[in-house]
Design an enzyme around this catalytic site. Structure first.
Site, PDB file in Angstrom:
ATOM      1  N   HIS A  59      43.157  17.080  11.317  1.00 49.91           N
ATOM      2  CA  HIS A  59      42.718  17.978  12.189  1.00 49.91           C
ATOM      3  C   HIS A  59      43.961  18.998  12.742  1.00 49.91           C
ATOM      4  CE1 HIS A  59      43.219  17.895  16.424  1.00 49.91           C
ATOM      5  NE2 HIS A  59      42.316  16.614  16.007  1.00 49.91           N
TER       6      HIS A  59
ATOM      7  N   GLY B 244       0.972  -1.386  -0.274  1.00 50.57           N
ATOM      8  CA  GLY B 244      -0.662   0.193  -0.364  1.00 50.57           C
ATOM      9  C   GLY B 244       1.128   1.447  -0.107  1.00 50.57           C
TER      10      GLY B 244
ATOM     11  N   CYS C  98      42.281  10.849  16.760  1.00 55.26           N
ATOM     12  CA  CYS C  98      42.381  11.619  15.903  1.00 55.26           C
ATOM     13  C   CYS C  98      43.840  11.035  14.696  1.00 55.26           C
ATOM     14  CB  CYS C  98      41.734  13.211  15.281  1.00 55.26           C
ATOM     15  SG  CYS C  98      40.378  13.626  15.971  1.00 55.26           S
TER      16      CYS C  98
END
Length: 414
Positions: free
Chosen positions: A330, A228, A348
């Site tokens: 970074h 549906g 990091c």
């Protein structure tokens, strides 16, 4: 509703061997009856050898479901031309090898009027043109696909996947995959793979060629995505830019960046100090996901708030995110002395301010950053870690399990 017309050849039976060439000139001459042909012998043959075209669906069928195919079937001849119009646009389709059946290629748009005009060529050398009309039914419930990446008209890296998130569960996944029409200006192979019932991702087998234009047309409005529930059409255009591929090692403490295959820069880095999973940089093929300048890094987001041993809150600059577990490339002026010789970060990839700024300015979303030398592997669903899956596993998690070959045309099974 269906209407018919007849294009005839004026002449005797002995000219019928050149029927196809004559038709090319006479198409468009329509008569009410075939009596204009003067030879009784040819009239006798015309009845049993005349082409008969059947168009489905038709208006008397009532409003039809959007996943109903349009077909034109020829008896005693071939289908020569089919034109389907809806809302002023043509509908794509194709002939079978025998040229006796034309079928629409994609699903239909709900609550839309369609006009089908088809011409067939009979064994008697005559053509017949028929026109049929019908309307598709309205739909009550739809599912929308939101494009997480890439953005429209965006220039991206060679590793960029196409990531779609549906706002409802999808059960008819194979039909959704088959409704995706992809075009690429350079040859690639790729496939769709599912992550749960609301996420599907397209990834190439190898990285995209640099400077490739990509177009996706999702023909989803005619797809019953779940019971549906119907899809919604959308298009997406984006471009692959220069190839930027970075390889960093937690053992050598260096990251080499190549642009279009040539070494652009080797950057001294410092990666995760280890000791625990959260402080260990992940191994594998990462993709750059976003750039921010600055970013506030707060260990509270990983469950270590103020008062927790190892708590930190730092403002960092020139930050390029490569995963969802807090990993960035970074600027880290505080670890310059360790960059190139030891790993001291919280996970990091630390670089000097000048190197980080250079990398930040270079990066597109979707650039591969390949990390090696650590004890923790990147998970396929950690950020855009999709390249962590083998091609065999990628196909296994697709609904059609098909590799697609794409080049200046439709995606098709390899």
């Amino acid at each position: 509703m269906i209407t018919r017309g007849m294009t005839v050849l004026v002449g005797c039976a002995e000219n019928r061997g050149r029927g196809r060439r004559a038709i090319a000139v006479l198409v468009g001459i329509t008569t009410v009856a075939a009596g204009a042909a003067a030879c009784s012998d040819s009239d006798a043959v015309a009845g049993k050898d005349a082409v008969r075209l059947t168009v489905k669906p038709l208006q008397q069928d009532g409003a039809v479901a959007p996943d109903t195919p349009i077909t034109v079937q020829a008896e005693n001849g071939t289908v020569e031309n089919v034109t389907v119009q809806a809302r002023g646009s043509a509908v794509a389709g194709g002939l079978d090898q025998a040229r006796t059946r034309w079928t629409s290629r994609w699903g239909l748009v709900p609550a839309t009027d369609y006009t089908v005009t088809a011409t067939g060529l009979g064994r008697d050398g005559r053509t017949e043109t028929v026109t049929g009309r019908f309307r598709t039914a309205k739909v009550k419930r739809t599912v929308a696909a939101n494009v997480e990446a890439p953005s429209p008209k965006e220039t991206v890296g060679v590793g960029m996947p196409i990531i779609l998130r549906f706002d409802r569960p999808v059960t008819n996944r194979a039909a959704v995959e088959r409704a995706m029409e992809l075009h690429s200006t350079k040859p690639v192979e790729g496939a769709w793979s599912w992550f749960g019932d609301q996420s599907v991702v397209f990834r190439t087998r190898k990285f995209w060629p640099a400077h490739t234009k990509v177009n996706l047309v999702a023909h989803l409005s005619g797809v019953r995505a779940a019971k549906g529930t119907w899809g919604k059409d959308f298009t997406l255009d984006f471009r692959i830019g220069d190839s930027h591929i970075s390889k960093g090692s937690a053992k050598s403490h260096m990251m080499t960046v190549r642009t279009n295959g040539r070494k652009a820069r080797t950057i001294p880095v410092s990666m995760g100090m280890g000791g625990s999973t959260k402080y260990t940089t992940t191994n594998g093929v990462h993709l750059t996901m976003e750039k921010s300048n600055p970013v506030i890094m707060d260990s509270a987001t990983t469950g270590c708030g103020p008062g927790c041993p190892g708590y930190y809150r730092e403002t960092v600059y020139s930050a390029v995110r490569i995963s969802n577990s807090g990993e960035y490339v970074h600027s880290a002026p505080w670890s310059v002395g360790s960059q190139g010789n030891s790993n001291v970060s919280h996970g990091c990839v630390n670089a000097s301010p000048s190197n980080a700024r250079w990398f930040y300015n270079l990066a597109y979303r979707g650039d591969p950053v390949i990390i090696t030398g650590t004890s923790r592997d990147l998970e396929p669903e950690n950020g855009w870690g999709y390249w962590q899956k083998s091609w065999k596993d990628w196909l296994k998690d697709g609904a059609t399990h098909q590799t697609l070959k794409i080049a200046n045309g439709d995606a098709a099974p390899a």
